[in-house]
Design a protein around this motif. Structure first.
Motif, mmCIF file in Angstrom:
data_model
loop_
_atom_site.group_PDB
_atom_site.id
_atom_site.type_symbol
_atom_site.label_atom_id
_atom_site.label_comp_id
_atom_site.label_asym_id
_atom_site.label_seq_id
_atom_site.Cartn_x
_atom_site.Cartn_y
_atom_site.Cartn_z
ATOM 1 N N GLY A 1 0.786 -1.232 0.000
ATOM 2 C CA GLY A 1 0.000 0.000 0.000
ATOM 3 C C GLY A 1 0.812 1.273 0.000
ATOM 4 N N ARG A 2 2.137 1.153 -0.209
ATOM 5 C CA ARG A 2 3.000 2.314 0.008
ATOM 6 C C ARG A 2 2.752 3.465 -0.957
ATOM 7 N NH1 ARG A 2 5.843 -1.573 -2.604
ATOM 8 N NH2 ARG A 2 7.402 -1.040 -4.194
ATOM 9 N N SER A 3 2.214 3.166 -2.136
ATOM 10 C CA SER A 3 1.985 4.241 -3.113
ATOM 11 C C SER A 3 0.583 4.830 -3.038
ATOM 12 C CB SER A 3 2.207 3.694 -4.527
ATOM 13 O OG SER A 3 1.174 2.779 -4.875
ATOM 14 N N ILE A 4 -0.317 4.216 -2.252
ATOM 15 C CA ILE A 4 -1.737 4.528 -2.403
ATOM 16 C C ILE A 4 -2.089 5.927 -1.888
ATOM 17 C CG2 ILE A 4 -4.075 3.861 -1.721
ATOM 18 C CD1 ILE A 4 -3.128 0.947 -1.822
ATOM 19 N N TYR A 5 -1.727 6.251 -0.643
ATOM 20 C CA TYR A 5 -2.066 7.582 -0.139
ATOM 21 C C TYR A 5 -1.457 8.695 -1.007
ATOM 22 C CZ TYR A 5 -3.567 5.359 4.321
ATOM 23 O OH TYR A 5 -4.180 4.602 5.282
ATOM 24 N N PRO A 6 -0.151 8.634 -1.349
ATOM 25 C CA PRO A 6 0.406 9.698 -2.202
ATOM 26 C C PRO A 6 -0.268 9.774 -3.572
ATOM 27 C CG PRO A 6 2.167 8.428 -1.180
ATOM 28 C CD PRO A 6 0.893 7.695 -0.896
ATOM 29 N N VAL B 1 -11.942 9.972 -7.875
ATOM 30 C CA VAL B 1 -10.585 10.149 -7.334
ATOM 31 C C VAL B 1 -10.020 8.804 -6.879
ATOM 32 C CG1 VAL B 1 -9.265 11.116 -5.408
ATOM 33 C CG2 VAL B 1 -10.877 12.567 -6.672
ATOM 34 N N LEU B 2 -10.824 8.044 -6.160
ATOM 35 C CA LEU B 2 -10.357 6.768 -5.617
ATOM 36 C C LEU B 2 -10.128 5.724 -6.707
ATOM 37 C CD1 LEU B 2 -12.620 6.507 -2.442
ATOM 38 C CD2 LEU B 2 -10.145 6.900 -2.485
ATOM 39 N N ALA B 3 -10.904 5.781 -7.783
ATOM 40 C CA ALA B 3 -10.857 4.733 -8.811
ATOM 41 C C ALA B 3 -9.745 4.974 -9.824
ATOM 42 C CB ALA B 3 -12.208 4.628 -9.514
ATOM 43 N N GLY B 4 -8.577 5.373 -9.340
ATOM 44 C CA GLY B 4 -7.420 5.558 -10.206
ATOM 45 C C GLY B 4 -6.463 4.377 -10.107
ATOM 46 N N ILE C 1 -3.409 8.928 -4.311
ATOM 47 C CA ILE C 1 -4.739 9.528 -4.163
ATOM 48 C C ILE C 1 -4.617 11.045 -4.041
ATOM 49 C CG2 ILE C 1 -6.737 9.735 -2.619
ATOM 50 C CD1 ILE C 1 -6.407 6.737 -2.011
ATOM 51 N N ARG C 2 -3.641 11.505 -3.281
ATOM 52 C CA ARG C 2 -3.452 12.956 -3.154
ATOM 53 C C ARG C 2 -3.151 13.586 -4.513
ATOM 54 N NH1 ARG C 2 -0.631 16.532 1.435
ATOM 55 N NH2 ARG C 2 -0.774 18.523 0.370
ATOM 56 N N GLU C 3 -2.318 12.935 -5.293
ATOM 57 C CA GLU C 3 -1.955 13.462 -6.615
ATOM 58 C C GLU C 3 -3.178 13.528 -7.536
ATOM 59 O OE1 GLU C 3 0.587 11.661 -10.270
ATOM 60 O OE2 GLU C 3 1.637 11.754 -8.346
ATOM 61 N N ARG C 4 -3.972 12.461 -7.546
ATOM 62 C CA ARG C 4 -5.157 12.434 -8.414
ATOM 63 C C ARG C 4 -6.215 13.423 -7.913
ATOM 64 N NH1 ARG C 4 -7.648 9.069 -12.366
ATOM 65 N NH2 ARG C 4 -9.868 8.631 -12.023
ATOM 66 N N LEU C 5 -6.324 13.560 -6.605
ATOM 67 C CA LEU C 5 -7.261 14.542 -6.037
ATOM 68 C C LEU C 5 -6.887 15.945 -6.486
ATOM 69 C CD1 LEU C 5 -9.521 15.460 -4.152
ATOM 70 C CD2 LEU C 5 -7.944 15.193 -2.223
ATOM 71 N N VAL D 1 -7.828 18.040 2.341
ATOM 72 C CA VAL D 1 -8.081 16.631 2.662
ATOM 73 C C VAL D 1 -6.867 16.002 3.339
ATOM 74 C CG1 VAL D 1 -8.464 14.336 1.674
ATOM 75 C CG2 VAL D 1 -9.828 16.282 0.877
ATOM 76 N N PHE D 2 -5.675 16.263 2.822
ATOM 77 C CA PHE D 2 -4.485 15.557 3.300
ATOM 78 C C PHE D 2 -3.684 16.337 4.334
ATOM 79 C CE2 PHE D 2 -5.320 12.824 -0.290
ATOM 80 C CZ PHE D 2 -4.847 11.580 0.138
ATOM 81 N N GLY D 3 -3.935 17.624 4.466
ATOM 82 C CA GLY D 3 -3.180 18.415 5.428
ATOM 83 C C GLY D 3 -3.345 17.895 6.852
#
Length: 330
Positions: free
Chosen positions: A89-94, A151-154, A96-100, A112-114
């Protein structure tokens, strides 16, 4: 450590000499901690050592990948599956932030991420659901369901799309989309048969003859079934052999779920991760078909282990003009 063999294994994976030497040394360091050959390590040993690395700030991706690759190289299936769980899961949060940011703007991404606290790399799976639930709460507060699902479905596992170019070619050459899907399923079953025969793990999965027959009986697994303009996809369970033997409904859901950032919530009453989080999994499942059909397709989560089902199932919509129909006699 089987230094020479492991080094050759890494060179075959196109690692440079400095990276090969560092990886071999990381394995040696683990053996010094273990006071035994790596091959004698249990999952508890691995878990304890990684926890020590995290607390000491030595949990670099390079170090953890070196240990993970040695586990795979040495056919240590249980250790490899654990590393896959803590690294998958190491790439998932970053991502999602990029796609958001791309879809809703950098200010929305920062809101959202701050200040979102996420576990350090190498943390055990049970440390993630709280952060995932908090992220979902923030997405729901900031965006409409349609937008945060998109956003999530990337492609948040950052799988190279080029991996599916052969699928695109085979679809173009196939008589029809249905024929392509049937052949794709047959290819996947043949691959599982080979893993069952050799005992080698398939991604993170241990494949048994029972698993092969389970997948053979459902074309939605590792392929899809076309009805009207939708592709129906059911994920193979994360731990398929255990899933098939399990009678307890909660444990069946746990063995079903692939998500390293949420599956531990199934076993806990403390954290609730909503079903919509599974649009991340939906994005993973639709990626091959995005490549096959040449566009970002719409997807719907029909049911998931996080949402209370003992299976994870999705529907991907394909524009009518993209489907190949069988050509009958004129």
């Amino acid at each position: 450590v089987r230094e020479h063999e492991y080094a050759e294994y890494l060179r075959a994976r196109k690692l440079g000499e400095e990276d090969v030497e560092a990886a071999v040394e990381y394995v040696r360091e683990f053996e010094r901690y273990l006071k035994a050959p790596y091959e004698e390590a249990s999952v508890a040993d691995v878990r304890g050592y990684v926890s020590l690395l995290v607390s000491g700030g030595k949990n670099s991706e390079a170090r953890l990948l070196a240990l993970a690759r040695y586990s795979l190289f040495a056919d240590m299936n249980d250790a490899w599956v654990y590393f896959a769980a803590i690294l998958g899961g190491r790439s998932i949060y970053p991502s999602i932030r990029e796609r958001l940011g791309a879809l809703a703007g950098d200010e929305a991404a920062e809101r959202v991420f701050g200040g979102l606290a996420t576990p350090p790399l190498g943390s055990p799976p049970e440390d993630y659901p709280e952060a995932t639930a908090e992220l979902m709460s923030r997405l729901e507060a900031e965006l409409s369901p349609e937008l945060y699902r998109r956003v999530l479905a990337g492609n948040h596992h950052r799988v190279p799309p080029e991996r599916f170019l052969d699928n695109r070619r085979r679809h173009m050459e196939a008589e029809s989309t249905e024929a392509f899907l049937k052949e794709d399923h047959e290819r996947a079953v043949a691959e599982l048969e080979e893993h069952a025969r050799t005992g080698r793990v398939w991604y993170e999965q241990v494949i048994t003859p029972e698993v092969v027959e389970f997948v053979r009986g459902n074309q939605e697994m590792l392929s899809a079934v076309l009805r009207d303009d939708k592709l129906y996809i059911t994920k193979i369970p994360y731990a398929p052999a255990e899933y098939l033997k399990e009678k307890d409904p909660v444990m069946r859901r746990y063995h079903m779920c692939h998500c390293p950032l949420a599956r531990a919530a199934i076993l806990s009453d403390e954290t609730d991760v909503p079903l919509d989080w599974c649009y991340c999994s939906a994005g993973f499942e639709k990626l091959p078909y995005d490549v096959v059909f040449g566009e970002d397709l719409e997807v719907e989560v029909l049911e998931s282990a996080i949402g209370g089902s003992d299976r994870c199932r999705f529907a991907v919509t394909v524009p009518q003009g993209k489907l190949k129909k069988p050509t009958g006699p004129s």
